[in-house]
Design an enzyme around this catalytic site. Sequence first.
Site, PDB file in Angstrom:
ATOM      1  N   ASP A 126      -7.231  10.293   1.461  1.00 37.01           N
ATOM      2  CA  ASP A 126      -7.233   9.752   0.099  1.00 37.01           C
ATOM      3  C   ASP A 126      -6.950  10.786  -0.981  1.00 37.01           C
ATOM      4  OD1 ASP A 126      -7.631   7.020   0.581  1.00 37.01           O
ATOM      5  OD2 ASP A 126      -9.760   7.342   0.962  1.00 37.01           O
ATOM      6  N   ASP A 188      -2.545   1.747   3.827  1.00 39.89           N
ATOM      7  CA  ASP A 188      -2.744   2.346   2.495  1.00 39.89           C
ATOM      8  C   ASP A 188      -2.189   3.781   2.437  1.00 39.89           C
ATOM      9  OD1 ASP A 188      -4.727   0.685   3.667  1.00 39.89           O
ATOM     10  OD2 ASP A 188      -6.110   0.977   2.009  1.00 39.89           O
TER      11      ASP A 188
END
Length: 408
Positions: A126, A188
């Site tokens: 992330d 993602d």
Amino acid sequence: MRFKIFFLFFLVSFVSCKNSKKPTLIASVSNNETSIDLQKQIDDCEHQLEIAVPKLTDLTKHPRLIDADKTAWKEVTNNKLIWTSGFYPGILWYAYDVTGNERWKNEAIKRTEVFEDFKNITEHHDIGFMMFPAYGNGYKIGGKKEYKDILLTSAKSLASRFNSNVGTIRSWSNKMHPRWKQHITIIDNMLNLELLFWASKHSNDSKFYDIAVKHAETTMKNHFRKDLTSWHVIEYDSINGNVLNRHTKQGFADDSRWSRGQAWGVYGYTMVYKETKDKKFLDFAQKITDKYLDLLPEDMVPAWDFDVQSNPKEEKDASAAAVVASALLDLSTFVESKEDQERYYNAAIKMLKSLGSENYSAVGKADSFLLHSTGAKSLGHEIDVALIYADYYYIEALSRLKNLEAKK
Ligand code: GLY
């Protein structure tokens, strides 16, 4: 369908705000099918920031969501393990971009520079979501060239998670996601590749580019069903790279079609084409986009999973719509045929119009730009709330639209 975009109202006004960096272009964009008052939607965002920003004073935290029965942002700590810290500064950078108001630039700098040490995160993928909206936009929009080393270090941290046996970056740790024992990649992850492309362009190291391209190729091969919808989580054998499992974490079921997952794919492959100019990525971006558009309801905002959408009680995910609207504006400039350009552009306009409407706008109701997003219903949290990343991709889309119109 004839494509006829014109400015109904084209007025360059010198902004009364004395701190502005440039004149504001006030435009309404219209075509045969639909119209959007772009300047009003930008003004609404600025109005919302004027309310929210004075309340957000704790620099150790960032706004993450607004619960359905609340009006103010719930703030969470800028913790290395929380993926959303970059979106609030990113919103402020875009607010500066679309308004020229130095107030947002100053606030963006303040909110960006508090988590510089996140550049060393290697515990998860992330870091791209965390650093690029903040530091990447600061570099590009704010001219903060001193952020270059922070972004390059962040890219190195992300690249350290690449497994060449598999051909993808490892998204999550098994410790935090114990359902899976080996190498996990989630759809993602496509968004994090933008940081690697940036690093490749701003260094002499082609390794970043090669990793990003390999990740995109492997994901294209393994992460999509025959019908061009995406699984959320793939578990790979860490040694031989074989696919072990195709599952979900945030979707309705392992084999269901999680809406935001498809949205990440649409945005991801559009961006990979932008960075590589490799036609196979454009073709793929179009195919998965067309699938997403086929699945949409009338108001252009999906339910949180396409496989629950037939039940009108299921919650919407405005964040998926914002992500796709932003991607479509880029995609509409990459495709060759006039018909596809119009189709993607018109779809983006319809999405933005819907998001800015009474049905999804938070104006007069809460401090965000948008309402009605769903983070993870399958995990029982963030259901029908305002989400900071919905606002981020929404203002990014408004900024892209404004730039597109200014070029015409
Ligand atoms: N990247 C996490 C999410 O889409 O919820």
